[in-house]
Motif scaffolding. Sequence first.
Motif, PDB file in Angstrom:
ATOM      1  N   PHE A 161     -27.987  66.676 -42.521  1.00  0.00           N
ATOM      2  CA  PHE A 161     -29.433  66.499 -42.353  1.00  0.00           C
ATOM      3  C   PHE A 161     -29.934  67.139 -41.056  1.00  0.00           C
ATOM      4  N   GLU A 162     -29.109  67.138 -40.026  1.00  0.00           N
ATOM      5  CA  GLU A 162     -29.512  67.765 -38.765  1.00  0.00           C
ATOM      6  C   GLU A 162     -29.620  69.279 -38.899  1.00  0.00           C
ATOM      7  N   GLN A 163     -28.823  69.870 -39.789  1.00  0.00           N
ATOM      8  CA  GLN A 163     -28.774  71.324 -39.916  1.00  0.00           C
ATOM      9  C   GLN A 163     -29.696  71.859 -41.010  1.00  0.00           C
ATOM     10  N   THR A 164     -30.498  70.983 -41.589  1.00  0.00           N
ATOM     11  CA  THR A 164     -31.401  71.374 -42.664  1.00  0.00           C
ATOM     12  C   THR A 164     -32.811  70.906 -42.335  1.00  0.00           C
ATOM     13  N   ARG A 165     -33.791  71.725 -42.653  1.00  0.00           N
ATOM     14  CA  ARG A 165     -35.188  71.352 -42.468  1.00  0.00           C
ATOM     15  C   ARG A 165     -35.793  71.068 -43.836  1.00  0.00           C
ATOM     16  N   ALA A 166     -36.190  69.827 -44.054  1.00  0.00           N
ATOM     17  CA  ALA A 166     -36.775  69.436 -45.331  1.00  0.00           C
ATOM     18  C   ALA A 166     -38.288  69.495 -45.271  1.00  0.00           C
ATOM     19  N   ASP A 167     -38.891  69.712 -46.422  1.00  0.00           N
ATOM     20  CA  ASP A 167     -40.351  69.662 -46.510  1.00  0.00           C
ATOM     21  C   ASP A 167     -40.852  68.223 -46.520  1.00  0.00           C
ATOM     22  N   ILE A 168     -40.036  67.314 -47.084  1.00  0.00           N
ATOM     23  CA  ILE A 168     -40.455  65.924 -47.199  1.00  0.00           C
ATOM     24  C   ILE A 168     -39.231  65.019 -47.318  1.00  0.00           C
ATOM     25  N   VAL A 169     -39.316  63.827 -46.752  1.00  0.00           N
ATOM     26  CA  VAL A 169     -38.273  62.823 -46.900  1.00  0.00           C
ATOM     27  C   VAL A 169     -38.889  61.555 -47.472  1.00  0.00           C
ATOM     28  N   PHE A 170     -38.197  60.944 -48.401  1.00  0.00           N
ATOM     29  CA  PHE A 170     -38.594  59.652 -48.955  1.00  0.00           C
ATOM     30  C   PHE A 170     -37.515  58.641 -48.563  1.00  0.00           C
ATOM     31  N   PHE A 171     -37.940  57.529 -47.984  1.00  0.00           N
ATOM     32  CA  PHE A 171     -36.978  56.522 -47.554  1.00  0.00           C
ATOM     33  C   PHE A 171     -37.568  55.132 -47.703  1.00  0.00           C
ATOM     34  N   SER A 172     -36.675  54.149 -47.712  1.00  0.00           N
ATOM     35  CA  SER A 172     -37.105  52.759 -47.759  1.00  0.00           C
ATOM     36  C   SER A 172     -36.154  51.922 -46.930  1.00  0.00           C
ATOM     37  N   THR A 173     -36.630  50.759 -46.491  1.00  0.00           N
ATOM     38  CA  THR A 173     -35.807  49.831 -45.716  1.00  0.00           C
ATOM     39  C   THR A 173     -36.027  48.422 -46.242  1.00  0.00           C
ATOM     40  N   LYS A 174     -35.515  47.454 -45.503  1.00  0.00           N
ATOM     41  CA  LYS A 174     -35.581  46.074 -45.963  1.00  0.00           C
ATOM     42  C   LYS A 174     -36.931  45.411 -45.713  1.00  0.00           C
ATOM     43  N   ALA A 175     -37.603  45.771 -44.620  1.00  0.00           N
ATOM     44  CA  ALA A 175     -38.790  44.997 -44.247  1.00  0.00           C
ATOM     45  C   ALA A 175     -39.796  45.817 -43.456  1.00  0.00           C
ATOM     46  N   LEU A 176     -41.059  45.400 -43.577  1.00  0.00           N
ATOM     47  CA  LEU A 176     -42.163  45.938 -42.783  1.00  0.00           C
ATOM     48  C   LEU A 176     -42.920  44.748 -42.219  1.00  0.00           C
ATOM     49  N   THR A 177     -42.936  44.613 -40.897  1.00  0.00           N
ATOM     50  CA  THR A 177     -43.579  43.457 -40.295  1.00  0.00           C
ATOM     51  C   THR A 177     -45.101  43.614 -40.285  1.00  0.00           C
ATOM     52  N   ALA A 178     -45.783  42.544 -39.955  1.00  0.00           N
ATOM     53  CA  ALA A 178     -47.236  42.550 -39.952  1.00  0.00           C
ATOM     54  C   ALA A 178     -47.809  43.518 -38.915  1.00  0.00           C
ATOM     55  N   ASP A 179     -47.039  43.814 -37.858  1.00  0.00           N
ATOM     56  CA  ASP A 179     -47.528  44.747 -36.838  1.00  0.00           C
ATOM     57  C   ASP A 179     -47.081  46.185 -37.084  1.00  0.00           C
ATOM     58  N   GLY A 180     -46.460  46.435 -38.256  1.00  0.00           N
ATOM     59  CA  GLY A 180     -46.101  47.802 -38.622  1.00  0.00           C
ATOM     60  C   GLY A 180     -44.732  48.255 -38.170  1.00  0.00           C
ATOM     61  N   THR A 181     -43.852  47.328 -37.809  1.00  0.00           N
ATOM     62  CA  THR A 181     -42.487  47.680 -37.440  1.00  0.00           C
ATOM     63  C   THR A 181     -41.613  47.747 -38.696  1.00  0.00           C
ATOM     64  N   ILE A 182     -40.836  48.815 -38.802  1.00  0.00           N
ATOM     65  CA  ILE A 182     -39.970  49.042 -39.966  1.00  0.00           C
ATOM     66  C   ILE A 182     -38.552  48.606 -39.602  1.00  0.00           C
TER      67      ILE A 182
END
Length: 249
Positions: A161-182
């Motif tokens: 991933f460091e050696q490649t330049r992508a046009d777009i990345v799609f990702f998800s995680t476990k939680a998004l807090t009320a203040d916008g912390t991922i």
Amino acid sequence: MYQSQREEQILQLLSASKYMSVKELSACLAVSESSIRRSLTSLEQKGILTRSYGGAELIETGSHVTPFSVRARHNSPAKKAMARKAAALVRDNDVVFLDQSSSALYVAQELLQKRSVTVITNNLEILLLLADSDLAVWSSGGALFRKNRTCLLGEDACAAFEQTRADIVFFSTKALTADGTILDYAREEVCIRRCMLRNAARRVFLCDSEKVGGTASYKQGTLADVDCLICEEDLTDRFQAAFPQLTIL
């Protein structure tokens, strides 16, 4: 029904409900309560759940990641809705990073309709899904993550991933807090996801509504670090004022 199949179905039920009794699990799976108890004992020994008051609940800690097969089935209508929105952002000839999340797997399914798109991922389920497609598909390489056997991690994976330049990345995680912390549960997955985010022109966070207001152990970043937030529900009123640069779909 094999023991492994029963355990997977139990995990799927518990992922949708914080706690279930032995009696409830027995009724849902149409097996005896003694069989349920044996499966719960096995899962408890593996450190996946804890038993109490005649039932069980999943353990959600920094040391445990819910099995991918369970996550992939959970809340599938929301993930399908997000994936359709995500695929609409992909243009012909784009290079796309997809992370190890189950939400990214749903995006991959939508990308089967695309042409001249290159997908780079560390998600083994996505690699299998796209194996017979006409898309250009690249594996990041790397080592299998002990806690998530569908995920490739380590220096080799990061280098891809460091050696490649992508046009777009799609990702998800476990939680998004009320203040916008991922936030996410696995530090190792947070680290490789950062490599993807550093090397993508557009960064898209897939966050179904169940994750909003949740919590986890490790900080991935904040909504200030992404370009687009996709949810099956409208989150404009909750986050647009604090993050005016953010596109919310």
